[in-house]
Scaffold this active site. Sequence first.
Site, PDB file in Angstrom:
ATOM      1  N   GLN A 151       0.775  -1.243   0.000  1.00 20.23           N
ATOM      2  CA  GLN A 151       0.000   0.000   0.000  1.00 20.23           C
ATOM      3  C   GLN A 151       0.807   1.294   0.000  1.00 20.23           C
ATOM      4  O   GLN A 151       0.494   2.214  -0.759  1.00 20.23           O
ATOM      5  CB  GLN A 151      -0.960   0.019   1.198  1.00 20.23           C
ATOM      6  CG  GLN A 151      -1.907   1.200   1.201  1.00 20.23           C
ATOM      7  CD  GLN A 151      -2.883   1.211   2.358  1.00 20.23           C
ATOM      8  OE1 GLN A 151      -3.502   2.225   2.645  1.00 20.23           O
ATOM      9  NE2 GLN A 151      -3.049   0.097   3.037  1.00 20.23           N
TER      10      GLN A 151
ATOM     11  N   GLU B  21       0.877  -0.956   8.674  1.00 11.93           N
ATOM     12  CA  GLU B  21       0.006   0.196   8.945  1.00 11.93           C
ATOM     13  C   GLU B  21      -0.195   0.466  10.434  1.00 11.93           C
ATOM     14  O   GLU B  21       0.116   1.547  10.929  1.00 11.93           O
ATOM     15  CB  GLU B  21      -1.345  -0.016   8.253  1.00 11.93           C
ATOM     16  CG  GLU B  21      -2.442   0.953   8.659  1.00 11.93           C
ATOM     17  CD  GLU B  21      -2.153   2.386   8.241  1.00 11.93           C
ATOM     18  OE1 GLU B  21      -2.358   3.300   9.046  1.00 11.93           O
ATOM     19  OE2 GLU B  21      -1.702   2.584   7.094  1.00 11.93           O
TER      20      GLU B  21
ATOM     21  N   ASP C  67       0.288   3.862   5.999  1.00 15.95           N
ATOM     22  CA  ASP C  67       0.640   3.461   4.639  1.00 15.95           C
ATOM     23  C   ASP C  67       0.358   4.561   3.619  1.00 15.95           C
ATOM     24  O   ASP C  67       1.272   5.113   3.023  1.00 15.95           O
ATOM     25  CB  ASP C  67      -0.140   2.189   4.252  1.00 15.95           C
ATOM     26  CG  ASP C  67       0.560   0.929   4.723  1.00 15.95           C
ATOM     27  OD1 ASP C  67       1.797   0.902   4.713  1.00 15.95           O
ATOM     28  OD2 ASP C  67      -0.129  -0.031   5.088  1.00 15.95           O
TER      29      ASP C  67
ATOM     30  N   GLY D  28      -8.775  21.380  18.633  1.00 16.91           N
ATOM     31  CA  GLY D  28      -8.461  22.783  18.402  1.00 16.91           C
ATOM     32  C   GLY D  28      -9.072  23.664  19.466  1.00 16.91           C
ATOM     33  O   GLY D  28      -9.557  23.184  20.499  1.00 16.91           O
ATOM     34  N   GLY D  29      -9.084  24.940  19.226  1.00 16.93           N
ATOM     35  CA  GLY D  29      -9.592  25.889  20.211  1.00 16.93           C
ATOM     36  C   GLY D  29     -11.100  25.972  20.264  1.00 16.93           C
ATOM     37  O   GLY D  29     -11.656  26.600  21.166  1.00 16.93           O
TER      38      GLY D  29
END
Length: 420
Positions: free
Chosen positions: A17, A139, A168, A247-248
Amino acid sequence: MSKALEGVRILDMTHVQSGPTCTQLLAWLGADVIKLERPGTGDATRSQLRDIPDVDSLYFTMLNHNKRSITLNTKHETGKRVLDRLVEACDVLVENFAPGALERMGLTWEHIQELNPRMILASVKGFGPGPYEDCKVYENVAQCAGGAASTTGFLDGPPLVTGAQIGDSGTGLHLALGIVAALFQRERTGRGQKVLAPMQDGVLNLCRVKLRDQQRLERGPLKEYSQYGRGIPFGDATPRAGNDSGGGQPGWILKCKGWETDPNAYVYFITQAAVWGKICDLIGKPEWKEDPGYATPDARLDKLMHIFETIEEWTKTKTKFEVMEICNPLGIPVGPVLSMKELAEEPSLRATGTVVEVDHPERGPYLTVGCPIKLSDSPVEVKRSPLLGEHTDEILSQVLGLSESEIAEIKASGALGEVG
């Protein structure tokens, strides 16, 4: 219309892959990708996870579009000479063998440079230089070693790997960028170079926000993580964050109408500060707009789970698509949890070439992903994957310039024969 990488020839010695992801992307962008395969069996994924007996698997076909296939026994003396000729005729050699395998084939960097000083040697390895550089990696190993698993899942559960193939396919995308950069630099220097993309490095690059949080954690608790609001102490490493947004702007996955029977009747809902007032009105809590305990982002941090539970009481009365239709005009960031079935059937993805139907001479029509990068002057036509050795004669004659008698001689030697 010409293609972006037209005139670039890739010798694809990859399998499974990570490497095929890279070379398929280059083929989509116009490179002539020659997939070199073992006679008799070819890429291992041709026979893995087959859904139709004795037919190339979807695993193989969906990773090897727009390529040509040549079979060659690289352990045969004549096969070695043909391989050298291919190195001379190509711009890039891409490989993802186990450490040391290429050298055992006689393709040391020094030998490659002797044959073709302009050659770019691009490699995927599990780890970069260090204590684990000789280890074999797949993977999920890459996801674990690169930091993804330790930060994925819920706080009270074990580490989890993700279904997205960031080890991969993610590394293959990084390698493709490195190859294009090396080709661009070669235009100035005239020299080839080695390009290395370790899977651990690629996964860590995709987990950079978690490395960010590791450093922030040294200076105090991560207040945007929902565990802060629940009063759960932080340890000394970035924790698993469930469905926190990363995130914020706090976010969470919420149930929608039909969740009792539909495992994907969910929506991701972000309580963006700029539209907090609209969210309050939407869910029937207008008083939260002025309440000191809810009015500011900082004040809401210790109440996030209660807020999302309240919003969920509203989302459970709507389908995930109705939530989208209501929230998007208000500027509230939401997104439906789409199943693979829904994505496969989405007309807009077919229209843009993001999902493509391809016809195969043995398996018939099948769905695949198209090129995720859209260039206005280089549209991509997704062509089916090659049958094993389908283009052997064509490559020997067109690429290496061999005559019919020379090709017949190579065939007679057994260099193209069945190894199995």
